[in-house]
Write an enzyme that holds these catalytic residues in place. Structure first.
Site, PDB file in Angstrom:
ATOM      1  N   ASP A  12      31.002  41.094  45.505  1.00 27.68           N
ATOM      2  CA  ASP A  12      30.994  42.339  46.288  1.00 27.68           C
ATOM      3  C   ASP A  12      29.696  42.478  47.084  1.00 27.68           C
ATOM      4  O   ASP A  12      29.614  43.274  48.020  1.00 27.68           O
ATOM      5  CB  ASP A  12      31.142  43.554  45.362  1.00 27.68           C
ATOM      6  CG  ASP A  12      32.572  44.070  45.309  1.00 27.68           C
ATOM      7  OD1 ASP A  12      33.319  43.821  46.272  1.00 27.68           O
ATOM      8  OD2 ASP A  12      32.940  44.713  44.322  1.00 27.68           O
TER       9      ASP A  12
ATOM     10  N   GLN B  24      35.151  47.559  39.865  1.00 24.83           N
ATOM     11  CA  GLN B  24      35.862  48.509  40.715  1.00 24.83           C
ATOM     12  C   GLN B  24      35.248  49.898  40.577  1.00 24.83           C
ATOM     13  O   GLN B  24      35.177  50.453  39.487  1.00 24.83           O
ATOM     14  CB  GLN B  24      37.351  48.558  40.322  1.00 24.83           C
ATOM     15  CG  GLN B  24      38.199  49.418  41.226  1.00 24.83           C
ATOM     16  CD  GLN B  24      38.339  48.845  42.627  1.00 24.83           C
ATOM     17  OE1 GLN B  24      38.499  47.652  42.798  1.00 24.83           O
ATOM     18  NE2 GLN B  24      38.262  49.703  43.626  1.00 24.83           N
TER      19      GLN B  24
ATOM     20  N   LYS C  61      43.921  43.081  46.029  1.00 25.62           N
ATOM     21  CA  LYS C  61      42.994  41.976  45.755  1.00 25.62           C
ATOM     22  C   LYS C  61      43.669  40.887  44.941  1.00 25.62           C
ATOM     23  O   LYS C  61      43.499  39.685  45.212  1.00 25.62           O
ATOM     24  CB  LYS C  61      41.762  42.509  45.017  1.00 25.62           C
ATOM     25  CG  LYS C  61      40.902  43.444  45.854  1.00 25.62           C
ATOM     26  CD  LYS C  61      39.860  44.173  45.009  1.00 25.62           C
ATOM     27  CE  LYS C  61      39.100  45.198  45.843  1.00 25.62           C
ATOM     28  NZ  LYS C  61      38.150  45.985  45.043  1.00 25.62           N
TER      29      LYS C  61
END
Length: 322
Positions: free
Chosen positions: A145, A120, A76
């Site tokens: 997300d 995460q 990422k």
């Protein structure tokens, strides 16, 4: 001699018409993600041209030090740097409490230089942390997300223009678009109902006018359901579960699975496969994604797209033009 050749040709043609062997077109997530990143890089440059000194900001918050999480985060950060996004990795120790994580999230929510916040998962803490509570603490406008209940709720209601769509389903839709196959009116089958892939994939296909069936661990007639699919998206987490003989000829197959199986020919002793048995599915599908190199690269690319969109929304509301 000529007569024999013509006869052989007719026999071969007749055989092919009866058997109808397919060799699927491979949908490359690596190539498609590269196109997405190139487009996003131009959009970031355009923003910086209109708003002097501006850069989209992204924070990846991690609790603990899991090797697999570190690998995902590295990909990422690399993608963000390539596009021109200023990305920061906030790693908290595995002793971090739920309250401490919430405090960090609230601080980032209020930071105008940050336009996207990723938590995460899993949260690798020795203390008890409610992942759902943490995910929903992220400001919906920065939830790139697309996992908060606000964004999930908007997606489920079809409010696609006012929410962030989870990155893997969004990437799957982009790959389906690359085939040229229209989703509208097709029978789509989704295997899996996770909050990250299966459930939002169902909603996304539905609001793009497909007729959608969701299958899961309690589905009794899975091969029969799969055999009806014009579009099949698999996120079951079981190595090579879907067999080629289950498939309708010409189906679009999107394989979200990442599994490791033993392989003595590899130096590591294992190899990566999807949830679909590729060798047999490739003989019946019209289009198919490989594993690796299919859905995986698209997940990161669509995360970057959500971050750039968030930054665009921010500058349109808050930054004066030159």
């Amino acid at each position: 001699m000529f007569s024999l050749a013509v006869t052989s040709h007719h026999l071969w043609s007749s055989c092919c018409q009866q058997i109808r062997c397919y060799m699927a077109t491979v949908i490359s997530g690596s190539k498609t993600s590269r196109l997405v990143r190139e487009r996003l890089k131009l959009q970031v440059e355009e923003m910086r041209g209109h708003f002097s000194g501006f850069r989209p900001g992204l924070v990846v918050l991690q609790v603990g030090d899991r090797d697999d999480s570190n690998l995902y985060i590295s990909s990422k950060l690399r993608a963000a740097a390539e596009i021109g996004i200023e990305a920061k990795h906030l790693r908290l120790p595995n002793t971090t409490t739920q309250e401490e994580v919430l405090q960090h999230i609230l601080s980032i929510n209020e930071n105008p230089l940050v336009h996207g916040l990723i938590v995460q998962l899993p949260l690798d803490s020795v203390t008890s942390i409610d992942s759902e509570l943490i995910t929903n603490a992220v400001c919906p406008e920065k939830d790139v997300d697309g996992l908060s209940c606000i964004n999930a709720g908007k997606l489920s209601r079809g409010d696609l223009d006012h929410c962030f769509i989870p990155c893997t389903p969004s990437g799957c839709m982009e790959l389906i678009r690359q085939t040229g196959v229209s989703v509208g009116g097709k029978h789509a089958v989704v295997i899996g109902r996770s909050k990250i892939v299966g459930a939002p994939m169902h909603d996304l296909l539905l609001w793009n006018h497909a007729t959608v069936t969701t299958c899961h661990s309690k589905t009794l007639d899975l091969p029969e359901q799969v055999g009806r699919a014009d579009i099949l998206v698999v996120g079951a987490g079981r190595a090579e579960m879907v067999r080629g003989e289950w498939l309708k000829e010409g189906v679009v197959v999107i394989d979200c699975g990442i599994n490791h199986i033993a392989d003595e020919t590899k130096a590591s002793g294992k190899r990566v496969v999807g949830d679909v048995h590729y060798a047999s599915a490739n003989q019946r599908a019209g289009f198919i994604t490989p594993v690796p190199g299919g859905v995986g690269p698209m997940t990161v690319a669509m995360l970057m797209e959500n971050t750039v969109q968030s930054a665009q929304h921010f500058v349109m509301k808050n930054q004066p033009r030159k």
